[in-house]
Design an enzyme around this catalytic site. Structure first.
Site, PDB file in Angstrom:
ATOM      1  N   THR A   1       0.834  -1.201   0.000  1.00 43.95           N
ATOM      2  CA  THR A   1       0.000   0.000   0.000  1.00 43.95           C
ATOM      3  C   THR A   1       0.870   1.252   0.000  1.00 43.95           C
ATOM      4  O   THR A   1       0.625   2.194  -0.763  1.00 43.95           O
ATOM      5  CB  THR A   1      -0.950  -0.015   1.220  1.00 43.95           C
ATOM      6  OG1 THR A   1      -1.882  -1.091   1.050  1.00 43.95           O
ATOM      7  CG2 THR A   1      -1.725   1.284   1.347  1.00 43.95           C
TER       8      THR A   1
ATOM      9  N   CYS B   1      -8.841  -6.080   1.904  1.00 43.62           N
ATOM     10  CA  CYS B   1      -8.792  -4.652   2.233  1.00 43.62           C
ATOM     11  C   CYS B   1     -10.143  -3.969   2.063  1.00 43.62           C
ATOM     12  O   CYS B   1     -10.338  -2.857   2.510  1.00 43.62           O
ATOM     13  CB  CYS B   1      -7.739  -3.955   1.396  1.00 43.62           C
ATOM     14  SG  CYS B   1      -6.104  -4.613   1.728  1.00 43.62           S
TER      15      CYS B   1
END
Lengths: 381, 381
Positions: A71, A318
């Site tokens: 990320t 996620c």
């Protein structure tokens, strides 16, 4: 024993990886930025891991920038590039992970979305629709986390480069599952994450061709060639290096093992009526299958499987807990009802054929019970 | 055995901390965002650690946002606040760590620097010089990483709040060394780092009062109450929690132990001629002493001590290798020649009185050899 079939969300830390990390998690310590012997030992460990990660990616060591994970790598790429290129427009595929799509949308109002076909693949014609004179960066993932679909990047890179664009690929799901070749492929940036390949969480890499104009986005130190301030996470970086070595050495054997499991599962799934395997005809990662069964809700089925001690996913970890259908399946124009029934199974090297059998048996139970209650409900109406 | 006297740069991971982490570094895995049992176990572990970190900081668990470390926490605070408050001016002290000063300068052209006195302390009059109608955030660290000076925050917070400003303190060096009380102190944000208190590297926290307007700066998932996207580093977070528990339980005993070592060192240092102990009269962390010896170069002395297997620092690890004198000592108006001779010794709970003796003996050697060669050089001129 519970069965873990969610290896695209995260993998178990390898035993040999932990072994490599432990010497950096004990009484001997040091900040890699310190010039004394304790610091130099840590610095040397980082540089050795950098070589290993570079080899896995087909890159040169000096191209590897360690981050806190995939990320952060995707955010660094987009934010760091856009800070250096204020006028830049970027083009990203509709099926990217949210860690690419969200910064593209939040940080860069100048982001264009590349459509995909029914398999979730991007082709040159689709890229051409979106790339304009102003486009300076194109980002298309190597393989999708939900469907496992592998993109044919070669013609896309060629087209982007002809148009004077830089090319980034998020290889978080591809790394350790299929071969990567940063230098030869001609991409200018690549994201990898350690915990998807039996390495530790909390570490990833952004691999960068130095021609790509970049600036750091986290300030306060000149670590990682001045591209990422903050004390280096040495044990995690060392673990990433070891995991990368193992992933490279075991690439073929792991692929064969998980493909056997995946193929057996798919063969079994076809006995269920109204089942759809998403992107079935596309080239996919050997370990991944995402399917839907009409009339079922994916989240409910996930919880029913969980009660039977089997862990699968409905899509990306996620975005789990959200009730909207997956943006990946939406982009592939899968109908909402079918998309909402999606279940993703992602095998890892620790899985066995017995896990496949348990999953198929559990699915059979759940589907039968559901059909009986439907019949009963129909009877009572 | 080499002697490690650089505990403000990083500390050795505690044995009990590693013990707590290992169950999360094995064959059982799970992404905390996954809804199945594997994911829930990880999520529970994070929430338990959040309680422990909150207790150390005197905060409530829901105020703790886990990050990848102190540098990220400081960047998140400044960048996240400025995104929400486009017109904001912020005031930061001249002696902050670079992870606060650099984002302040890079991300916010609207940053004002609060001067300090000769001890590196900020007082209300100095704050008043800088705070204007436009100032909306004030940041003054709890304790300095180089000199160890502890700021008297109470009057500064009171003044800032009267002027309608939010208040942040970087407590990276204070945490585990002196008591913290987030809620009672009235600060709105606080930075802590795990690896400064015998916890793992790669994890820190930004503790936030919900009245402080904030937005995330790393996108792509709703982790950490939507303030920090990215898969949570569970083993590191668990280790942070355990380290926080131990630091709180051992706060007094550790402080007494390191203060004894520090005081013995300072008594010994006073036998050297031309020695200055920086901020000697100010309240300082019990483990830290920074001193200078006129005519010596700090980096050279650091290397000479390293050859004798003693690890100290010349200042912040994050700026080591740079030839400029420390910005902290510059802000205190220490003359460049003296600032360039700076050596920082930071004790930890693993140090013993024998380490102090070894350091004093090594310094005596180095100073004598240097004086002899000066005499010889003078004789040959």
């Amino acid at each position: 024993m519970a069965v873990y079939l969610d290896n695209n969300a995260t993998t178990a830390l390898g035993e040999k990886v932990l072994e490599a990390m432990l010497p950096y998690m004990g009484q001997v310590t040091g900040n890699p930025s310190s010039v004394h012997r304790f610091g130099r030992l840590q610095k040397d460990a980082i540089e050795q891991a950098r070589e290993s990660v570079a080899r896995l990616a087909g890159a040169r060591a000096e191209q590897v920038v360690f981050t806190s994970g995939g990320t952060e790598s995707n955010n660094l790429l987009l934010n760091g590039f856009s800070r250096k290129n204020k006028e830049a427009r970027i083009a990203v595929s509709a099926v990217e992970h949210m860690s690419l799509l969200e910064p593209a949308q939040h940080l860069l109002p100048a982001a264009d979305i590349i459509p995909v076909d029914a398999n979730g693949c991007v082709n040159v014609a689709q890229l051409e629709q979106v790339v304009s004179e102003q486009t300076s960066l194109v980002s298309v993932m190597s393989a999708n986390n939900e469907t496992g679909v592998i993109q044919d990047l070669t013609p896309l890179i060629e087209f982007a480069v002809q148009r004077g664009c830089f090319f980034h690929t998020d290889a978080s799901q591809a790394a350790g599952k299929i071969a990567l070749n940063f230098v030869d492929s001609g991409v200018h940036a690549m994201t990898i994450s350690a915990h998807k390949l039996y390495g530790p969480v909390g570490v990833g890499a952004l691999i960068l061709d130095k021609r790509l104009p970049m600036t750091k986005i986290q300030f306060g130190g000149s670590q990682e060639k001045n591209l990422r301030a903050g004390t280096e996470n040495v044990p995690a970086i060392v673990g990433f290096g070891r995991a990368a070595e193992l992933a490279l050495a075991e690439l073929q054997s792991t692929a064969t093992h998980v493909r056997d499991l995946r193929d057996a599962l798919e063969a079994g799934l076809k006995n269920f009526s109204s089942i759809s395997i998403f992107a079935e005809r596309a080239e996919r990662l050997p370990n991944t299958v995402q399917f839907g069964i009409e009339g079922f809700d994916g989240e409910t089925m996930l919880m029913q499987l969980d009660r039977k001690a089997i862990a699968v996913s409905s899509g990306s970890a996620c975005t789990s807990g959200k009730t909207e259908p997956s943006h990946v399946l939406k982009a592939m124009k899968v109908a909402d009802a079918l998309a909402n029934s999606a279940i993703r199974v992602s095998f890892g090297k620790n899985n066995t054929m017995s896990d496949v059998e348990k999953l198929l048996a559990a699915l059979t139970d759940i589907i039968e019970i559901n059909q009986q209650s439907s019949v009963m409900m129909a009877a009572t109406v």
